[in-house]
Scaffold this motif. Structure first.
Motif, mmCIF file in Angstrom:
data_model
loop_
_atom_site.group_PDB
_atom_site.id
_atom_site.type_symbol
_atom_site.label_atom_id
_atom_site.label_comp_id
_atom_site.label_asym_id
_atom_site.label_seq_id
_atom_site.Cartn_x
_atom_site.Cartn_y
_atom_site.Cartn_z
ATOM 1 N N ILE A 291 0.832 -1.207 0.000
ATOM 2 C CA ILE A 291 0.000 0.000 0.000
ATOM 3 C C ILE A 291 0.862 1.251 0.000
ATOM 4 O O ILE A 291 0.493 2.290 -0.551
ATOM 5 C CB ILE A 291 -0.926 -0.011 1.241
ATOM 6 C CG1 ILE A 291 -2.036 -1.035 1.056
ATOM 7 C CG2 ILE A 291 -1.506 1.362 1.526
ATOM 8 C CD1 ILE A 291 -3.081 -0.640 0.024
ATOM 9 N N ALA A 385 -2.180 4.437 -3.471
ATOM 10 C CA ALA A 385 -3.504 4.222 -2.896
ATOM 11 C C ALA A 385 -4.003 5.483 -2.223
ATOM 12 O O ALA A 385 -3.217 6.359 -1.814
ATOM 13 C CB ALA A 385 -3.468 3.064 -1.895
ATOM 14 N N PHE A 415 -6.801 1.864 -5.395
ATOM 15 C CA PHE A 415 -5.385 1.509 -5.437
ATOM 16 C C PHE A 415 -4.935 1.183 -6.839
ATOM 17 O O PHE A 415 -5.737 0.868 -7.727
ATOM 18 C CB PHE A 415 -5.072 0.353 -4.473
ATOM 19 C CG PHE A 415 -5.901 -0.886 -4.661
ATOM 20 C CD1 PHE A 415 -5.496 -1.890 -5.539
ATOM 21 C CD2 PHE A 415 -7.072 -1.075 -3.942
ATOM 22 C CE1 PHE A 415 -6.244 -3.044 -5.697
ATOM 23 C CE2 PHE A 415 -7.826 -2.228 -4.080
ATOM 24 C CZ PHE A 415 -7.420 -3.214 -4.967
#
Length: 445
Positions: A291, A385, A415
């Motif tokens: 992430i 993201a 994302f």
């Protein structure tokens, strides 16, 4: 003899190519000191105040408020030896401290300048045509109305900076107008009437850019709005977006918030649900490092960041900006709350610096503050993201098999599918939801 220097518009550590002159803080004849703020400019990211690297007397302002100027263009002239100290010293046989030479490299001249970035201004600039520096005018007593000062061989019309900017946006030549206010000062109405060809006694709505014939209003695309649009288009057409949604019962979080607000540690700190979301993101990112990574197209690499520079999307009068909380993952909840409060206050005042909006790793968009439940946010370029946090509402919810009214909010995570697979995105979103629905889970991370 006087020694003149021209002060160029410089890069403010953001790859700046041009900026709009918003407001002059000085006028010809003013005495300035080293690092004194002389002008406010608007870049594609923020409004920035620029200091001058020399002491002296302002002799000429080379551009008008509202004008767009390229980096490296001289914007004012200053006499750095107004008293003729060099000549007097020479006559007395002594050598005074020498002001920076006009031929000296610009990077040397800019060293004392507070607030500038690492990119130096080019050492050689072409001289402005027909722009010979003039001696500083004698000081005059304050006048009841603005006094025209010489600029580029002519005279500045009597108008305030916002009126000058409006005139530039509408393509109105202020030199052709006669001001209707006391002392001949040009007003917004004067500019608007000139732009639409409306007589002075007309009652037609002449708002900026309004065309009464078509009943349409046109506003130039520039500044923050232009930069935001370019970034969003780049992101939408470069990163393959995937968006997932999660509805969360955040009643335990709201109960913890009520308790902490009464504690000594959080006294005087604005503890909002967004603070809890920020903390949850930082904790969850440690368990799903994808992430917090980014796709480097040029190097054909995925770059994993071992820090979280958390961006908070903020709506301001100049448009959407995303200032960053540096190393947010290393902060306690109270530290995050303080940092977030300072960040939002600065953004709303339009004083976020360009440097504060660079190099983020993850962004939160708080759409809930507008009463919105959810959305499909677009990833900021340079990140992978973005989380949208919706409004918290009283909602019927099943708890232990029974229906109850609970505090419920919606989360949406967009994302980059080049970096983050569905599994990683889902795990991260589930972790954030778990931390918000039961903050005690944090001790297991």
């Amino acid at each position: 003899m006087p020694e003149y220097k021209q002060f160029p518009l410089s890069d403010t550590a953001e790859g700046l190519t041009e900026a709009d002159i918003l407001d002059w803080k000085v006028k010809p004849g003013d005495t300035v000191t080293v690092n004194q703020i002389v002008v406010e400019i608007e870049t594609a990211k923020a409004a920035v105040e620029l200091p001058i690297p020399w002491a002296g007397v302002i002799t000429e302002l080379l551009v008008e408020p509202g004008q767009t100027v390229e980096v490296g263009t001289p914007i004012l002239t200053v006499d750095v030896d107004p008293g003729g100290a060099a000549a007097s010293a020479a006559a007395n046989g002594s050598a005074p401290a020498k002001a920076p030479s006009a031929e000296a490299p610009a990077e040397e001249e800019m060293k004392p300048l507070v607030g500038y970035g690492s990119k130096a201004v080019s050492a050689h600039r072409r001289a402005r045509k027909g722009s010979a520096p003039a001696p500083a005018p004698a000081a005059a007593a304050p006048a009841p109305a603005p006094v025209a000062q010489p600029v580029r061989g002519g005279y500045v019309p009597l108008a305030k900076p916002p009126v000058r900017k409006l005139a530039k946006d509408l393509g109105v030549d202020l030199h052709a107008l006669t001001g209707s206010a006391d002392g001949g000062v040009i007003t917004r109405d004067d500019v608007q009437r000139a732009a639409t060809g409306t007589p002075a006694n007309s009652t037609v709505d002449t708002a900026a850019g309004y065309d009464p014939a078509t009943r349409e209003r046109r506003v130039p695309i520039k500044g923050v709005r232009k930069a935001t649009a370019a970034a969003m288009v780049q992101s939408a057409y470069t990163a393959p977006h995937v968006t997932e949604f999660l509805t969360v019962d955040v009643t335990p979080m709201m109960e913890l918030r009520a308790k902490l607000k009464n504690s000594r540690e959080f006294s005087g700190v604005k503890l909002t649900p967004l603070v809890f979301a920020a903390k949850a993101v930082c904790l969850a990112a440690k368990r799903t490092p994808d992430i917090n990574a980014v796709w480097d197209e040029a190097a054909q690499e995925i770059v994993y960041k071992e820090y979280v520079h958390l961006g908070i999307a903020a709506a301001t009068p100049r448009g959407l900006v995303v200032p960053k909380i540096r190393d947010a993952d290393a902060m306690s909840l109270s530290e995050l709350a303080s940092a977030l409060g300072e960040l939002t206050d600065t953004a709303r005042q339009g004083k976020t610096t360009p440097a504060d909006m660079l190099n983020g790793t993850f962004t939160i968009s708080n759409v809930g503050v507008f009463g919105v439940d959810t959305g499909t946010p677009i990833i900021n370029p340079g990140e992978s993201a973005i989380l949208a946090v919706g409004a918290i509402r009283d909602t019927p919810w099943v708890v232990d098999g029974e229906l109850a009214v609970r505090k419920v909010m919606q989360l949406s995570l967009s994302f980059d599918h080049r970096v983050i697979d569905g599994q990683q995105g889902s795990e991260f979103l589930a972790d954030v939801g778990a931390l918000l629905s039961d903050p005690a889970v944090a001790i297991t991370y």
